[in-house]
Design an enzyme around this catalytic site. Structure first.
Site, PDB file in Angstrom:
ATOM      1  N   HIS A 444     100.371  17.117  22.191  1.00 25.29           N
ATOM      2  CA  HIS A 444      99.819  18.339  22.783  1.00 25.29           C
ATOM      3  C   HIS A 444     100.932  19.205  23.384  1.00 25.29           C
ATOM      4  O   HIS A 444     101.049  20.399  23.077  1.00 25.29           O
ATOM      5  CB  HIS A 444      98.805  17.961  23.871  1.00 25.29           C
ATOM      6  CG  HIS A 444      98.181  19.131  24.564  1.00 25.29           C
ATOM      7  ND1 HIS A 444      96.934  19.608  24.238  1.00 25.29           N
ATOM      8  CD2 HIS A 444      98.641  19.935  25.553  1.00 25.29           C
ATOM      9  CE1 HIS A 444      96.653  20.659  25.003  1.00 25.29           C
ATOM     10  NE2 HIS A 444      97.679  20.872  25.814  1.00 25.29           N
ATOM     11  N   GLU A 445     101.747  18.596  24.245  1.00 26.87           N
ATOM     12  CA  GLU A 445     102.785  19.375  24.928  1.00 26.87           C
ATOM     13  C   GLU A 445     103.850  19.859  23.940  1.00 26.87           C
ATOM     14  O   GLU A 445     104.406  20.950  24.103  1.00 26.87           O
ATOM     15  CB  GLU A 445     103.416  18.561  26.063  1.00 26.87           C
ATOM     16  CG  GLU A 445     102.440  18.143  27.162  1.00 26.87           C
ATOM     17  CD  GLU A 445     101.636  19.285  27.758  1.00 26.87           C
ATOM     18  OE1 GLU A 445     102.096  20.449  27.693  1.00 26.87           O
ATOM     19  OE2 GLU A 445     100.534  19.032  28.273  1.00 26.87           O
ATOM     20  N   HIS A 448     102.784  23.117  22.437  1.00 23.14           N
ATOM     21  CA  HIS A 448     103.168  24.262  23.274  1.00 23.14           C
ATOM     22  C   HIS A 448     104.645  24.591  23.089  1.00 23.14           C
ATOM     23  O   HIS A 448     105.026  25.755  22.945  1.00 23.14           O
ATOM     24  CB  HIS A 448     102.948  23.926  24.752  1.00 23.14           C
ATOM     25  CG  HIS A 448     101.535  24.024  25.216  1.00 23.14           C
ATOM     26  ND1 HIS A 448     100.761  25.146  25.023  1.00 23.14           N
ATOM     27  CD2 HIS A 448     100.751  23.141  25.893  1.00 23.14           C
ATOM     28  CE1 HIS A 448      99.556  24.947  25.560  1.00 23.14           C
ATOM     29  NE2 HIS A 448      99.534  23.741  26.089  1.00 23.14           N
ATOM     30  N   HIS A 451     105.529  26.281  19.850  1.00 26.32           N
ATOM     31  CA  HIS A 451     105.048  27.669  19.865  1.00 26.32           C
ATOM     32  C   HIS A 451     106.092  28.568  20.532  1.00 26.32           C
ATOM     33  O   HIS A 451     106.300  29.721  20.132  1.00 26.32           O
ATOM     34  CB  HIS A 451     103.719  27.735  20.623  1.00 26.32           C
ATOM     35  CG  HIS A 451     102.975  29.011  20.425  1.00 26.32           C
ATOM     36  ND1 HIS A 451     101.911  29.380  21.220  1.00 26.32           N
ATOM     37  CD2 HIS A 451     103.120  30.025  19.534  1.00 26.32           C
ATOM     38  CE1 HIS A 451     101.449  30.558  20.815  1.00 26.32           C
ATOM     39  NE2 HIS A 451     102.168  30.966  19.798  1.00 26.32           N
TER      40      HIS A 451
END
Length: 654
Positions: A444-445, A448, A451
């Site tokens: 998940h992290e 980020h 991105h």
């Protein structure tokens, strides 16, 4: 090429910051003196000024979260009013605002779409900062923003202090007999010639006892300590809500939720509330069934007064009974370094990004630093800090430091980011062994981080995660999460840390099958948090009791388990009171529609390692940062609008 992480002059930060900001003020004044202002001679250098400030202040605020001490808190508190004052000055400077408006009008037809997006965002943000207001209102906004920042920091500090101040000491081995050996070793200590076990409110320790602790009363004791942390935050919540409500009124909005939506993809309040309510109604019937299954299992132990503190313990037993899945069995296969190595191999295969370890300086010996390269050329840097520490605040997050952009000399500025987690600690005897849920968090992290780090946008204010609407910023992170449940991806790193044996198909299939275990309860819980957050900011709730009454009313409609009256969840809800999610917590579910639908395209392609699709995702989504609205970028990628059914399918709800 990259700025080193260096806080040797930490205690002098406020003095250095003041000097930097005074220099920035002079640079802004010089820009305003330019007679014929253009995008090139005004907007580009203005963005660079903002970037240089962010470059300096980010590590100072970051260190307070990851190596908290009296010194870091003192420095944070000294720097906060200085930076807040400067930001208020800039955001309310009518001359800058009018200059941007003039450039937008004069160069509208000659600028590219991304440059126009920068101007559009900046002009909107100046207006939302009260640039058009009289001086008295501007001063009030400046004072409120500073006070709001101070209160949010205090909220976070209270929570950290409360988390660290509690210990549950257990002497009877019967009370810990079900706890996995790796967690037990971390809890064990010797005192007065006796072996004892210490459990804290740090997440790995708390979860270990709530999930495997044999003594029901001890679980309740620990649960009560966790859900009653930082009672003083109740008053801080009152003050924060009052400030946010007043701010929204000054700026011409009916409430803070409406103000918040001015910078988001959702069009209005009704759209958000209806989205959450409709989703809640779809999942509640299944969530009720999921709870009944847990209660039936507890009933076999003679428990007729089922409590929230029983959920984790009996959920784990039920999961093991239904899927023969024991999270602890997997931990030796998810050694932190092995996971990272395999994860990096996957990312290189999918997106053409290579990770190479670097010995760059960081804030702790356990932090690992990697350089990212694309097509053989270094393009970004990431700092990875995964293990829990007493001086680190709870949770997991990504923090962007530098952005990718092309400066006024035409040189490329390379991006950097931090990933922070609170995973099980390593010791001299045992390495950091992750649960699969930790692996999911890491994916998940990293979503980020990629991105931000893979952006190829020349303008810093819309590069990486900058300029991305808050209700779509979770799209890339949740999208990458889904790959952490794929068999072929898991086999890249699920290797026993002692024997090197790869996790077998049967064990991996259990993880995949168990993915949607209690997914409806989890979804409903997120809806409860999101509705509470959004409705809380639709009106002014003046007292702790009124805040509690709102939460109770939402739980009455959507919660399948009603917590005990002592539970003060809101006092620990950092996302909205010490983070950036005020009136925006709905973003998780909103963005999950995009992420689930994007991942479903990989499923439908018949190849989860679809490199062509991976490259298209990188080009259409990751590299574009905040340069376009996410609805356009998603359409570019999928050639259609997103479908909520994909989320319900992937979660096994339909």
């Amino acid at each position: 090429m990259f700025k080193e992480f260096n806080l040797e002059n930490l205690e002098k930060s406020s003095v250095i910051l003041e000097e930097l900001l005074n220099s920035s003020r002079k640079k802004v004044e010089e820009l305003l003196k330019i007679e014929i202002k253009t995008y090139k001679n005004f907007v580009l250098p203005f963005q660079e000024i903002g970037e240089s400030i962010n470059e300096f202040i980010t590590p100072i605020f970051h260190i307070d979260s990851v190596k908290n001490s009296e010194i870091t808190s003192k420095v944070y508190e000294e720097c906060l009013p200085i930076i807040s004052k400067y930001e208020s000055e800039i955001s309310q400077n009518e001359n800058i605002y009018m200059s941007l408006k003039d450039i937008q009008y004069n160069e509208n037809n000659t600028l590219n779409n991304i440059q126009n997006k920068v101007l559009e965002n900046e002009i909107r943000d100046f207006e939302l900062s009260g640039c058009n207001l009289d001086n008295n209102k501007k001063k009030r906004l400046e004072d409120m923003d500073l006070l709001k920042s101070e209160l949010s920091h205090k909220f976070s500090q209270n929570l950290l202090k409360a988390t660290n101040s509690y210990e549950l000491i257990i002497e009877d081995f019967e009370d810990v007999k079900e706890i996995p050996q790796s967690d037990l070793e971390l809890a064990k200590f010797e005192e007065d010639g006796k072996t004892k076990y210490k459990f804290t409110l740090q997440m790995p320790s708390y979860l270990a006892y709530m999930t495997y602790g044999s003594n029901r009363d001890k679980r309740e004791e620990l649960y009560k300590a966790y859900t009653t942390r930082a009672s003083e935050n109740g008053k801080i919540i009152e003050d924060l809500l009052s400030l946010k409500y007043e701010k929204s009124k000054i700026l011409g909005f009916e409430n803070f939720a409406q103000y918040s939506l001015a910078t988001k993809m959702a069009k209005n309040e009704d759209e958000v509330v209806n989205f959450l309510i409709e989703l809640g109604k779809k999942v509640k019937p299944k969530a009720i069934k999921e709870l009944e299954e847990i209660k039936e299992l507890a009933l076999k132990d003679g428990i007729i007064d089922f409590r929230p503190s029983d959920i984790s313990y009996y959920s784990e037993k039920l999961k093991k009974a239904q899927y023969d899945l024991d999270e602890e069995y997997y931990r030796p296969y998810f050694e932190q370094n092995s996971v990272l190595k395999g994860f990096f191999n996957f990312l290189e295969a999918m997106f053409g990004v290579k990770f190479t370890k670097n010995k760059a300086k960081a804030w702790d010996d356990k932090v690992q630093v990697y350089d990212l390269s694309e097509n053989g050329k270094v393009s970004a840097r990431i700092y990875i800090d995964l293990e829990s520490r007493k001086d680190k605040r709870g949770g997991a997050w990504m923090n962007n430091w530098h952005s990718y952009f092309k400066n006024s000399n035409g040189d490329i500025n390379l991006p950097t980011a931090y990933i922070v987690g609170n995973f099980p600690q390593s010791t001299n005897e045992i390495p950091s062994l992750l649960r699969h849920s930790d692996v999911v968090t890491l994916f998940h992290e990293m979503g980020h981080a990629l991105h931000h780090l893979l952006s190829k946008v020349d303008e810093p204010f819309v590069s990486g995660i900058s300029g991305v609407t808050w209700d779509t910023v979770e799209f890339p992170s949740q999208f990458l999460e889904y790959f952490s449940y794929d068999k072929d991806v898991l086999k890249l790193f699920a290797k026993h840390y002692k024997t090197g044996e790869v996790l077998d198909d049967e064990a991996i299939n259990k993880i995949i099958k168990a993915k949607n275990f209690q997914s409806s309860m989890a979804t409903l819980r997120q809806i409860e948090f999101a509705l509470f957050d959004f409705k809380l900011h639709q009106d002014l709730y003046k007292t702790e009791d009124k805040v509690q009454n709102l939460l109770d009313s939402i739980r009455e409609e959507f919660a399948v388990v009603i917590p005990p009256k002592y539970n003060k969840f809101q006092n620990g809800f950092s996302h909205i009171f010490a983070g950036g999610y005020s009136a925006g917590y709905y973003s998780y579910k909103w963005a999950e529609v995009l992420s689930a639908d994007a991942f479903y395209m990989f499923i439908e392609s018949g190849n989860i390692f679809n490199k062509e699709l991976g490259q298209k995702y990188k080009d259409c989504i990751l590299s574009q940062g905040g340069s376009y609205n996410m609805d356009k970028l998603f359409f570019d990628f999928a050639q259609r609008n997103p479908k909520v059914e994909s989320l319900l399918k992937i979660d096994g709800i339909i």
